[in-house]
Scaffold this motif. Structure first.
Motif, short mmCIF file in Angstrom:
data_model
loop_
_atom_site.label_atom_id
_atom_site.label_comp_id
_atom_site.label_asym_id
_atom_site.label_seq_id
_atom_site.Cartn_x
_atom_site.Cartn_y
_atom_site.Cartn_z
N GLN A 27 -14.04 31.75 -39.11
CA GLN A 27 -14.06 32.39 -40.42
C GLN A 27 -14.29 33.90 -40.32
N HIS A 28 -15.06 34.33 -39.32
CA HIS A 28 -15.30 35.76 -39.14
C HIS A 28 -14.01 36.49 -38.75
N GLU A 29 -13.21 35.84 -37.94
CA GLU A 29 -11.92 36.42 -37.55
C GLU A 29 -11.00 36.56 -38.77
N LEU A 30 -10.99 35.53 -39.61
CA LEU A 30 -10.19 35.57 -40.84
C LEU A 30 -10.71 36.65 -41.78
N ARG A 31 -12.03 36.76 -41.89
CA ARG A 31 -12.64 37.80 -42.73
C ARG A 31 -12.24 39.19 -42.23
N ASP A 32 -12.28 39.39 -40.91
CA ASP A 32 -11.88 40.68 -40.34
C ASP A 32 -10.42 40.99 -40.65
N GLU A 33 -9.57 39.98 -40.54
CA GLU A 33 -8.16 40.19 -40.86
C GLU A 33 -7.97 40.60 -42.32
N LEU A 34 -8.70 39.94 -43.22
CA LEU A 34 -8.60 40.26 -44.65
C LEU A 34 -9.11 41.68 -44.93
N ILE A 35 -10.17 42.07 -44.25
CA ILE A 35 -10.69 43.43 -44.40
C ILE A 35 -9.67 44.44 -43.91
N GLN A 36 -9.04 44.15 -42.77
CA GLN A 36 -8.00 45.04 -42.25
C GLN A 36 -6.80 45.10 -43.18
N ALA A 37 -6.56 44.02 -43.92
CA ALA A 37 -5.45 44.00 -44.88
C ALA A 37 -5.80 44.79 -46.15
N GLY A 38 -7.06 45.23 -46.26
CA GLY A 38 -7.45 46.08 -47.38
C GLY A 38 -8.24 45.40 -48.47
N PHE A 39 -8.68 44.18 -48.25
CA PHE A 39 -9.45 43.47 -49.27
C PHE A 39 -10.94 43.80 -49.13
N PRO A 40 -11.64 44.00 -50.26
CA PRO A 40 -13.08 44.27 -50.20
C PRO A 40 -13.87 43.04 -49.74
N SER A 41 -14.91 43.29 -48.98
CA SER A 41 -15.73 42.23 -48.41
C SER A 41 -16.33 41.32 -49.48
#
Length: 158
Positions: A27-41
Motif C-alpha cells: 500500500q505504501h508503494e501505491l500511495r507513493d505512486e499516487l503522490i507522484q501522480a499529483g494527488f494530495p496525501s
C-alpha cells in the motif's frame, strides 16, 4: 490542485482495476505512486478508507436480486447531495435491473461518504461502477455500466 477522492478512484480503476495491470502489493508503494501522480496525501487516505468501507459493506450486503415495484424516497440530505440527474440515473438503472435494491443502497451510502457537497451524475457513474465491481454475480450489470461510463452517447437498454 483540485483533486478529490473520485479522481483517485478513477485513476485506480483505470490503471489497476480493469484487469490489465496488477496493483502494487504494498500500500505504501501505491500511495507513493499516487503522490507522484499529483494527488494530495489526505485525499489518498480518504480514497483508501472509502475502498475499505466499500469492501466491508459489500460483504455485509445481502445479495438480494429481487426487484421491487416500490418507490425509493430520498432523504433531505440525499436530495441535497445527489443532483436530479444522479437520482434519475439511479432510478433508470434500478428499473433496467442493472442495480438491485441492495446495490442501489450501497451506491447511495458510498456517494454520501464522499466529502463532496453535490455528487454529479458523472461522479455517480464511477461510484456505481466500483460498487458493481464488488458485487458477486453482477458481471453483466457491471459490463453494462462500464459501457455507460466509457461511451459518450446515451445507452438505451432493452
Amino acid at each position: 490542485m483540485n483533486e478529490n477522492v473520485v479522481d483517485i478512484l478513477i485513476y485506480l480503476y483505470e490503471n489497476y482495476m480493469d484487469g490489465e495491470h496488477a496493483p502494487p502489493t504494498d500500500q505504501h508503494e501505491l500511495r507513493d505512486e499516487l503522490i507522484q501522480a499529483g494527488f494530495p496525501s489526505t485525499e489518498i487516505s480518504k480514497a483508501f478508507d472509502w475502498l475499505d468501507e466499500l469492501a466491508e459493506n459489500a460483504q455485509d450486503q445481502q445479495h438480494d436480486t429481487r426487484q421491487s415495484h416500490s418507490l425509493r424516497i430520498f432523504t433531505e440530505e440525499e436530495t441535497t447531495r445527489l443532483d436530479v440527474d444522479s437520482r434519475g440515473l439511479l432510478m433508470f438503472l434500478e428499473q433496467n435491473e442493472i442495480l438491485t435494491l441492495a446495490a442501489r443502497e450501497l451506491v447511495i451510502d458510498r456517494a454520501l461518504a464522499l466529502d463532496t457537497a453535490v455528487i454529479a451524475e458523472e461522479e455517480l457513474k464511477w461510484i456505481i461502477l466500483l460498487v458493481l465491481m464488488n458485487q458477486p454475480g453482477q458481471e453483466a450489470a457491471f459490463a453494462r455500466m462500464e459501457d455507460m461510463v466509457y461511451n459518450e452517447a446515451p445507452v438505451f437498454l432493452h
